[in-house]
Scaffold this motif. Structure first.
Motif, mmCIF file in Angstrom:
data_model
loop_
_atom_site.group_PDB
_atom_site.id
_atom_site.type_symbol
_atom_site.label_atom_id
_atom_site.label_comp_id
_atom_site.label_asym_id
_atom_site.label_seq_id
_atom_site.Cartn_x
_atom_site.Cartn_y
_atom_site.Cartn_z
ATOM 1 N N ALA A 1 10.951 -54.953 9.611
ATOM 2 C CA ALA A 1 10.624 -54.000 10.679
ATOM 3 C C ALA A 1 10.145 -52.677 10.103
ATOM 4 O O ALA A 1 9.156 -52.103 10.577
ATOM 5 C CB ALA A 1 11.838 -53.779 11.577
ATOM 6 N N GLY A 2 10.810 -52.187 9.061
ATOM 7 C CA GLY A 2 10.406 -50.929 8.446
ATOM 8 C C GLY A 2 9.011 -50.991 7.858
ATOM 9 O O GLY A 2 8.225 -50.054 7.987
ATOM 10 N N SER A 3 8.690 -52.113 7.218
ATOM 11 C CA SER A 3 7.346 -52.263 6.636
ATOM 12 C C SER A 3 6.285 -52.287 7.722
ATOM 13 O O SER A 3 5.210 -51.700 7.567
ATOM 14 C CB SER A 3 7.278 -53.533 5.796
ATOM 15 O OG SER A 3 8.107 -53.424 4.673
ATOM 16 N N ILE A 4 6.583 -52.946 8.827
ATOM 17 C CA ILE A 4 5.618 -52.996 9.933
ATOM 18 C C ILE A 4 5.426 -51.603 10.532
ATOM 19 O O ILE A 4 4.300 -51.187 10.830
ATOM 20 C CB ILE A 4 6.063 -54.026 10.992
ATOM 21 C CG1 ILE A 4 5.921 -55.439 10.402
ATOM 22 C CG2 ILE A 4 5.252 -53.896 12.265
ATOM 23 C CD1 ILE A 4 6.502 -56.538 11.240
ATOM 24 N N VAL A 5 6.505 -50.842 10.670
ATOM 25 C CA VAL A 5 6.398 -49.473 11.181
ATOM 26 C C VAL A 5 5.566 -48.621 10.222
ATOM 27 O O VAL A 5 4.708 -47.850 10.652
ATOM 28 C CB VAL A 5 7.803 -48.860 11.416
ATOM 29 C CG1 VAL A 5 7.707 -47.378 11.690
ATOM 30 C CG2 VAL A 5 8.498 -49.565 12.565
#
Length: 175
Positions: free
Chosen positions: A135-139
């Motif tokens: 999720a952090g990488s996508i954000v």
């Protein structure tokens, strides 16, 4: 029976199979020795060492990205304020958001440097940490795309590759 002076695991070769520490046992062949058929056998890193190296590279990439973004934002802010003073209108507020993104990417670099330490220490739960990074990488990809930071998108994609590597080697990393 010999034990590694670094991690305490039983060793049978010139290097500890758990942490890669040289054991000082010279009676066994090193993995990077000259073979009788005059070919070199390549040294193979453990998944822990490979992941730590990849995470270090990621931390360096994020540091460079954040630095470039901050410099560009400061230059843009100064230039736009100068133009704004000529025309009598403030133009440089968009650069403040760029500085915020640079700070956020700098935080990403800090997190990567911290992950290197946890990977090398074989800290319990490191695989779960990589599992949560999706999720952090996508954000990071979305925010960098919104602010036109193509190199930030590349850094986040590199982090996704590191995540995949960690999850693929989860059994070894969690020993």
């Amino acid at each position: 029976m010999a034990y590694c002076s670094n991690c305490g695991k039983e060793v049978t070769g010139a290097f500890c199979s758990n942490c890669g520490q040289p054991t000082g046992n010279r009676s066994t062949e090193y993995t990077n020795t000259y073979q009788e058929n005059y070919q070199y056998q390549s040294y193979r890193k453990t998944p822990t060492q490979t992941l730590a190296d990849r995470e270090k590279a990621s931390a360096i990439v994020w540091t460079v990205i954040a630095s470039l973004q901050a410099l560009l934002a400061l230059f843009t802010f100064g230039a736009l304020n100068w133009i704004g003073s000529i025309i009598g209108f403030q133009l440089g507020w968009g650069s403040i958001f760029q500085i915020g993104v640079a700070a956020w990417n700098g935080y990403g670099a800090y997190c990567s440097f911290q992950r290197v330490k946890r990977v090398l220490a074989r800290q319990h739960g490191i695989v779960q940490e990589y599992d949560r990074l999706l999720a952090g990488s996508i954000v990071f990809i979305v925010v960098n795309a919104l602010f036109g930071a193509v190199i930030g998108i590349a850094g986040a994609v590199f982090d996704l590759f590191n995540r995949h590597y960690a999850l693929t080697n989860a059994q070894y990393l969690e020993d």
